[in-house]
Write an enzyme that holds these catalytic residues in place. Structure first.
Site, PDB file in Angstrom:
ATOM      1  N   TYR A 240       0.844  -1.194   0.000  1.00 35.11           N
ATOM      2  CA  TYR A 240       0.000   0.000   0.000  1.00 35.11           C
ATOM      3  C   TYR A 240       0.875   1.238   0.000  1.00 35.11           C
ATOM      4  O   TYR A 240       1.917   1.283   0.663  1.00 35.11           O
ATOM      5  CB  TYR A 240      -0.898   0.022   1.244  1.00 35.11           C
ATOM      6  CG  TYR A 240      -1.627   1.335   1.435  1.00 35.11           C
ATOM      7  CD1 TYR A 240      -2.671   1.702   0.591  1.00 35.11           C
ATOM      8  CD2 TYR A 240      -1.253   2.217   2.449  1.00 35.11           C
ATOM      9  CE1 TYR A 240      -3.326   2.923   0.752  1.00 35.11           C
ATOM     10  CE2 TYR A 240      -1.905   3.431   2.623  1.00 35.11           C
ATOM     11  CZ  TYR A 240      -2.937   3.773   1.771  1.00 35.11           C
ATOM     12  OH  TYR A 240      -3.577   4.987   1.929  1.00 35.11           O
TER      13      TYR A 240
ATOM     14  N   CYS B 128       2.845  -7.597   1.457  1.00 37.13           N
ATOM     15  CA  CYS B 128       3.947  -8.318   0.815  1.00 37.13           C
ATOM     16  C   CYS B 128       3.697  -9.827   0.756  1.00 37.13           C
ATOM     17  O   CYS B 128       4.640 -10.617   0.655  1.00 37.13           O
ATOM     18  CB  CYS B 128       5.264  -8.019   1.500  1.00 37.13           C
ATOM     19  SG  CYS B 128       5.629  -6.241   1.557  1.00 37.13           S
TER      20      CYS B 128
END
Length: 220
Positions: free
Chosen positions: A78, A170
């Site tokens: 993000y 991730c």
């Protein structure tokens, strides 16, 4: 002729992700052997970006925040205001680096930067990036084309962390994230960017040149 060993730092402010990504691609595709090595420091409006290895199951509930499939390495992350994004457009042959060595250099630069703010941080062998007490504070994702890198790293400075709960950051379910604002008093983003630039240049053996500009478009 001596190769230019200057890292040209561009302050771009708040920039749309797609525009900046296109500018990075264009700069990389058209640069020549004597082209400048550049570091772009900026912020993005709220956006989730999905790397080349990204899997849709790691997007849990993006809601109104757009999702962009991009060409960097890694999974989903993000970006939003209050996060320092540092894009390193580097001729790896000139720098004498491979991709793994560049990832390590980026991690070491962030770790050293955080140490100057009194924060103990570390890298992880199983997951690129930088962590403070197992919480991720910086993410790394790169692309190499024509022997040159683009994309780079993001460092959480003073931002709304809620959107990270809408993804597996991730690609790691349950991974917590943190930021400078939770660990120290240094949250001035331009100052953090300048400090990071100095850490990177020191490890590259480059001198620094700083430029303030309003748009990534002029670098395409």
């Amino acid at each position: 002729m001596t190769a230019d060993r200057t890292l040209h730092v561009k302050y771009l402010g708040l920039q749309p992700y797609a525009t900046t990504w296109s500018a990075m691609q264009a700069y990389t595709d058209h640069r020549h052997e004597s082209g400048e090595d550049q570091l772009w420091l900026l912020e993005h409006p709220p956006v989730f970006t999905q790397g080349q290895a990204g899997k849709s199951e790691h997007l849990l509930d993006p809601g109104e925040i757009p999702v962009i499939q991009t060409d960097r390495g890694g999974q989903v992350t993000y970006h939003g205001p209050g996060q320092l994004v540092a894009y390193l457009l580097l001729d790896l042959r000139r720098a004498g680096l491979g991709i793994r060595a560049l990832v390590t250099l980026l991690e070491e630069a962030v770790i050293a930067l955080l140490a100057t703010y009194g924060i103990a941080a570390a890298a992880r062998k199983d997951a690129p990036g930088v962590y403070v007490d197992e919480a991720k504070i910086a993410s790394i994702g790169l692309r190499v084309r024509r022997g040159c890198s683009f994309h780079g790293l993001s460092l959480n400075v003073d931002m709304d962390l809620e959107p990270f709960s809408r993804i597996n950051p991730c690609g790691f379910p349950g991974l917590t994230v943190t930021q400078l604002a939770q660990n120290c008093n240094q949250t001035d983003l331009p100052r953090v960017g300048e400090d990071l630039a100095r850490q990177l240049a020191g490890r590259l053996g480059y001198t620094l040149s700083f430029t303030h500009t309003d748009s990534a478009k002029e670098h395409s």
